[in-house]
Write a protein that holds these residues in place. Structure first.
Motif, PDB file in Angstrom:
ATOM      1  N   GLY A   1       0.783  -1.230   0.000  1.00 14.40           N
ATOM      2  CA  GLY A   1       0.000   0.000   0.000  1.00 14.40           C
ATOM      3  C   GLY A   1       0.812   1.275   0.000  1.00 14.40           C
ATOM      4  O   GLY A   1       0.240   2.375  -0.020  1.00 14.40           O
ATOM      5  N   LEU A   2       2.138   1.157   0.030  1.00 11.95           N
ATOM      6  CA  LEU A   2       2.973   2.357   0.028  1.00 11.95           C
ATOM      7  C   LEU A   2       2.845   3.087  -1.309  1.00 11.95           C
ATOM      8  O   LEU A   2       3.006   2.487  -2.377  1.00 11.95           O
ATOM      9  CB  LEU A   2       4.440   1.975   0.265  1.00 11.95           C
ATOM     10  CG  LEU A   2       5.462   3.122   0.238  1.00 11.95           C
ATOM     11  CD1 LEU A   2       5.229   4.070   1.405  1.00 11.95           C
ATOM     12  CD2 LEU A   2       6.885   2.567   0.276  1.00 11.95           C
ATOM     13  N   ALA A   3       2.562   4.382  -1.255  1.00 13.03           N
ATOM     14  CA  ALA A   3       2.487   5.197  -2.471  1.00 13.03           C
ATOM     15  C   ALA A   3       3.895   5.626  -2.868  1.00 13.03           C
ATOM     16  O   ALA A   3       4.596   6.279  -2.084  1.00 13.03           O
ATOM     17  CB  ALA A   3       1.599   6.413  -2.230  1.00 13.03           C
ATOM     18  N   LEU A   4       4.312   5.256  -4.062  1.00  3.60           N
ATOM     19  CA  LEU A   4       5.660   5.595  -4.516  1.00  3.60           C
ATOM     20  C   LEU A   4       5.683   7.027  -5.057  1.00  3.60           C
ATOM     21  O   LEU A   4       4.863   7.394  -5.888  1.00  3.60           O
ATOM     22  CB  LEU A   4       6.113   4.624  -5.606  1.00  3.60           C
ATOM     23  CG  LEU A   4       6.130   3.141  -5.207  1.00  3.60           C
ATOM     24  CD1 LEU A   4       6.643   2.303  -6.369  1.00  3.60           C
ATOM     25  CD2 LEU A   4       6.982   2.921  -3.970  1.00  3.60           C
ATOM     26  N   PRO A   5       6.619   7.836  -4.591  1.00  2.00           N
ATOM     27  CA  PRO A   5       6.685   9.233  -5.049  1.00  2.00           C
ATOM     28  C   PRO A   5       7.247   9.334  -6.459  1.00  2.00           C
ATOM     29  O   PRO A   5       7.845   8.388  -6.983  1.00  2.00           O
ATOM     30  CB  PRO A   5       7.627   9.878  -4.030  1.00  2.00           C
ATOM     31  CG  PRO A   5       8.537   8.755  -3.619  1.00  2.00           C
ATOM     32  CD  PRO A   5       7.680   7.519  -3.611  1.00  2.00           C
ATOM     33  N   THR A   6       7.071  10.487  -7.054  1.00  5.41           N
ATOM     34  CA  THR A   6       7.633  10.725  -8.386  1.00  5.41           C
ATOM     35  C   THR A   6       9.153  10.715  -8.339  1.00  5.41           C
ATOM     36  O   THR A   6       9.821  10.138  -9.203  1.00  5.41           O
ATOM     37  CB  THR A   6       7.138  12.069  -8.937  1.00  5.41           C
ATOM     38  OG1 THR A   6       5.702  12.050  -8.979  1.00  5.41           O
ATOM     39  CG2 THR A   6       7.681  12.314 -10.340  1.00  5.41           C
ATOM     40  N   TYR A   7       9.705  11.353  -7.334  1.00  2.00           N
ATOM     41  CA  TYR A   7      11.157  11.428  -7.190  1.00  2.00           C
ATOM     42  C   TYR A   7      11.581  10.571  -6.000  1.00  2.00           C
ATOM     43  O   TYR A   7      11.103  10.766  -4.888  1.00  2.00           O
ATOM     44  CB  TYR A   7      11.606  12.878  -6.990  1.00  2.00           C
ATOM     45  CG  TYR A   7      11.244  13.759  -8.160  1.00  2.00           C
ATOM     46  CD1 TYR A   7      11.968  13.711  -9.344  1.00  2.00           C
ATOM     47  CD2 TYR A   7      10.148  14.625  -8.086  1.00  2.00           C
ATOM     48  CE1 TYR A   7      11.632  14.505 -10.426  1.00  2.00           C
ATOM     49  CE2 TYR A   7       9.803  15.427  -9.164  1.00  2.00           C
ATOM     50  CZ  TYR A   7      10.543  15.358 -10.328  1.00  2.00           C
ATOM     51  OH  TYR A   7      10.192  16.139 -11.396  1.00  2.00           O
ATOM     52  N   TRP A   8      12.462   9.634  -6.266  1.00  2.00           N
ATOM     53  CA  TRP A   8      12.884   8.694  -5.225  1.00  2.00           C
ATOM     54  C   TRP A   8      14.056   9.266  -4.428  1.00  2.00           C
ATOM     55  O   TRP A   8      14.822  10.096  -4.932  1.00  2.00           O
ATOM     56  CB  TRP A   8      13.279   7.367  -5.855  1.00  2.00           C
ATOM     57  CG  TRP A   8      12.099   6.592  -6.371  1.00  2.00           C
ATOM     58  CD1 TRP A   8      10.881   7.094  -6.742  1.00  2.00           C
ATOM     59  CD2 TRP A   8      12.020   5.179  -6.554  1.00  2.00           C
ATOM     60  NE1 TRP A   8      10.048   6.081  -7.146  1.00  2.00           N
ATOM     61  CE2 TRP A   8      10.719   4.891  -7.038  1.00  2.00           C
ATOM     62  CE3 TRP A   8      12.904   4.137  -6.346  1.00  2.00           C
ATOM     63  CZ2 TRP A   8      10.305   3.599  -7.323  1.00  2.00           C
ATOM     64  CZ3 TRP A   8      12.499   2.845  -6.630  1.00  2.00           C
ATOM     65  CH2 TRP A   8      11.201   2.581  -7.114  1.00  2.00           C
ATOM     66  N   PRO A   9      14.212   8.818  -3.181  1.00  2.00           N
ATOM     67  CA  PRO A   9      15.348   9.287  -2.370  1.00  2.00           C
ATOM     68  C   PRO A   9      16.680   8.918  -3.021  1.00  2.00           C
ATOM     69  O   PRO A   9      16.771   7.972  -3.803  1.00  2.00           O
ATOM     70  CB  PRO A   9      15.155   8.535  -1.043  1.00  2.00           C
ATOM     71  CG  PRO A   9      13.727   8.108  -1.022  1.00  2.00           C
ATOM     72  CD  PRO A   9      13.346   7.875  -2.445  1.00  2.00           C
ATOM     73  N   GLN A  10      17.698   9.668  -2.646  1.00  2.00           N
ATOM     74  CA  GLN A  10      19.039   9.386  -3.127  1.00  2.00           C
ATOM     75  C   GLN A  10      19.724   8.416  -2.175  1.00  2.00           C
ATOM     76  O   GLN A  10      20.013   8.747  -1.029  1.00  2.00           O
ATOM     77  CB  GLN A  10      19.852  10.679  -3.229  1.00  2.00           C
ATOM     78  CG  GLN A  10      19.375  11.629  -4.323  1.00  2.00           C
ATOM     79  CD  GLN A  10      19.553  11.005  -5.707  1.00  2.00           C
ATOM     80  OE1 GLN A  10      20.644  10.545  -6.063  1.00  2.00           O
ATOM     81  NE2 GLN A  10      18.486  10.997  -6.487  1.00  2.00           N
ATOM     82  N   VAL A  11      19.947   7.190  -2.648  1.00  2.00           N
ATOM     83  CA  VAL A  11      20.612   6.154  -1.853  1.00  2.00           C
ATOM     84  C   VAL A  11      21.791   5.641  -2.667  1.00  2.00           C
ATOM     85  O   VAL A  11      21.623   5.202  -3.808  1.00  2.00           O
ATOM     86  CB  VAL A  11      19.653   5.004  -1.505  1.00  2.00           C
ATOM     87  CG1 VAL A  11      20.396   3.910  -0.736  1.00  2.00           C
ATOM     88  CG2 VAL A  11      18.477   5.520  -0.683  1.00  2.00           C
ATOM     89  N   VAL A  12      22.969   5.673  -2.069  1.00  2.00           N
ATOM     90  CA  VAL A  12      24.211   5.355  -2.775  1.00  2.00           C
ATOM     91  C   VAL A  12      24.832   4.090  -2.197  1.00  2.00           C
ATOM     92  O   VAL A  12      24.824   3.879  -0.984  1.00  2.00           O
ATOM     93  CB  VAL A  12      25.211   6.529  -2.652  1.00  2.00           C
ATOM     94  CG1 VAL A  12      26.537   6.185  -3.334  1.00  2.00           C
ATOM     95  CG2 VAL A  12      24.618   7.799  -3.259  1.00  2.00           C
ATOM     96  N   ILE A  13      25.365   3.239  -3.068  1.00  2.00           N
ATOM     97  CA  ILE A  13      26.138   2.071  -2.649  1.00  2.00           C
ATOM     98  C   ILE A  13      27.617   2.420  -2.735  1.00  2.00           C
ATOM     99  O   ILE A  13      28.101   2.882  -3.778  1.00  2.00           O
ATOM    100  CB  ILE A  13      25.836   0.849  -3.532  1.00  2.00           C
ATOM    101  CG1 ILE A  13      24.371   0.444  -3.414  1.00  2.00           C
ATOM    102  CG2 ILE A  13      26.740  -0.325  -3.154  1.00  2.00           C
ATOM    103  CD1 ILE A  13      23.974  -0.709  -4.321  1.00  2.00           C
ATOM    104  N   LEU A  14      28.335   2.197  -1.633  1.00  8.95           N
ATOM    105  CA  LEU A  14      29.778   2.446  -1.591  1.00  8.95           C
ATOM    106  C   LEU A  14      30.509   1.103  -1.562  1.00  8.95           C
ATOM    107  O   LEU A  14      30.340   0.325  -0.626  1.00  8.95           O
ATOM    108  CB  LEU A  14      30.141   3.264  -0.357  1.00  8.95           C
ATOM    109  CG  LEU A  14      29.610   4.697  -0.329  1.00  8.95           C
ATOM    110  CD1 LEU A  14      29.881   5.339   1.021  1.00  8.95           C
ATOM    111  CD2 LEU A  14      30.256   5.516  -1.426  1.00  8.95           C
TER     112      LEU A  14
END
Length: 231
Positions: free
Chosen positions: A109-122
């Motif tokens: 039921g989570l509504a996905l936003p137009t712009y997603w968070p910035q998550v980086v893999i190091l």
């Protein structure tokens, strides 16, 4: 990653089956037609109902959580680390022995936003660039996934960068680059705000972190989700 994203979002008893091909249709022994046929077999089978999101490749049925592509060539390029495939498809039909059908869907039921968070893999390595983490933190990234060496260990450079950072810290997970095996809690890393990703690959840890940020989780809420998903 797509399978894992759907697994976390879709509260649906009907099976969702992802399928692909490692060889183009113009190649000798193209695997696409058989993979597609077997994926349909799984999708319409009563055995797969309630099993969540599955990946069918080379006659094997994989779970969304464990599956990954481990080779650039060959029809057997997809593997499930740790427990292996859930089952298989052969001339007699679909086989899913002992499959658990009670599953959690934490972001249903989570509504996905137009712009997603910035998550980086190091990616963990010897002597990573010292300026990288401060630059990411200064840029306001909302999530970091560390692909640590060994059992998910950070380098001195990475730990020092987090210690010296004076601003707010993003949500952070520790995975490993080994391809198999869990990452457990480490008190030294916990003091820096890092949570262990368990047996999730760095890519799938990033998917979980993206959804947690969309849901408004803080560190404690994310820790609770990880504990629940670990079983």
């Amino acid at each position: 990653e797509t399978a894992w994203l759907l697994q976390l979002l879709l509260d649906e008893p009907r099976p969702v089956v992802l399928v692909a091909a490692t060889r183009p249709v113009s190649a000798l022994s193209a695997d696409g037609p058989l993979n597609l046929y077997q994926a349909v077999q799984v999708a319409v089978s009563a055995e797969a109902r309630g099993c969540g999101v599955l990946v069918v490749m080379d006659g094997q049925i994989h779970s969304a959580r464990q599956v990954s592509k481990r080779a650039t060539q060959g029809v057997g390029a997809f593997h499930s680390s740790g427990r292996g495939p859930l089952g298989w498809v052969d001339d007699l039909g679909v086989h899913l022995p002992g499959m658990e059908r009670n599953r959690l869907v934490p972001f249903a039921g989570l509504a996905l936003p137009t712009y997603w968070p910035q998550v980086v893999i190091l990616h963990g390595c010897v002597q990573p660039p010292e300026a990288l983490i401060p630059a990411l933190l200064s840029a306001g990234v909302q999530g970091l996934v560390f692909t640590g060496t060994g059992a998910g260990q950070l380098s001195f450079v990475e730990r020092d960068a987090l210690v010296q950072w004076q601003g707010p810290r993003p949500l952070m997970l520790r995975a490993n680059r080994c391809g198999m095996g869990p990452v457990h809690r480490c008190e030294d890393h916990a003091k820096l705000g890092l949570l262990p990703a368990g047996d999730l690959s760095p890519q799938k840890a990033r998917v979980l972190l993206l959804l947690a940020l969309m849901a408004g989780d803080d560190r404690d809420a994310l820790a609770a989700r990880l504990k629940t998903l670990s079983g």
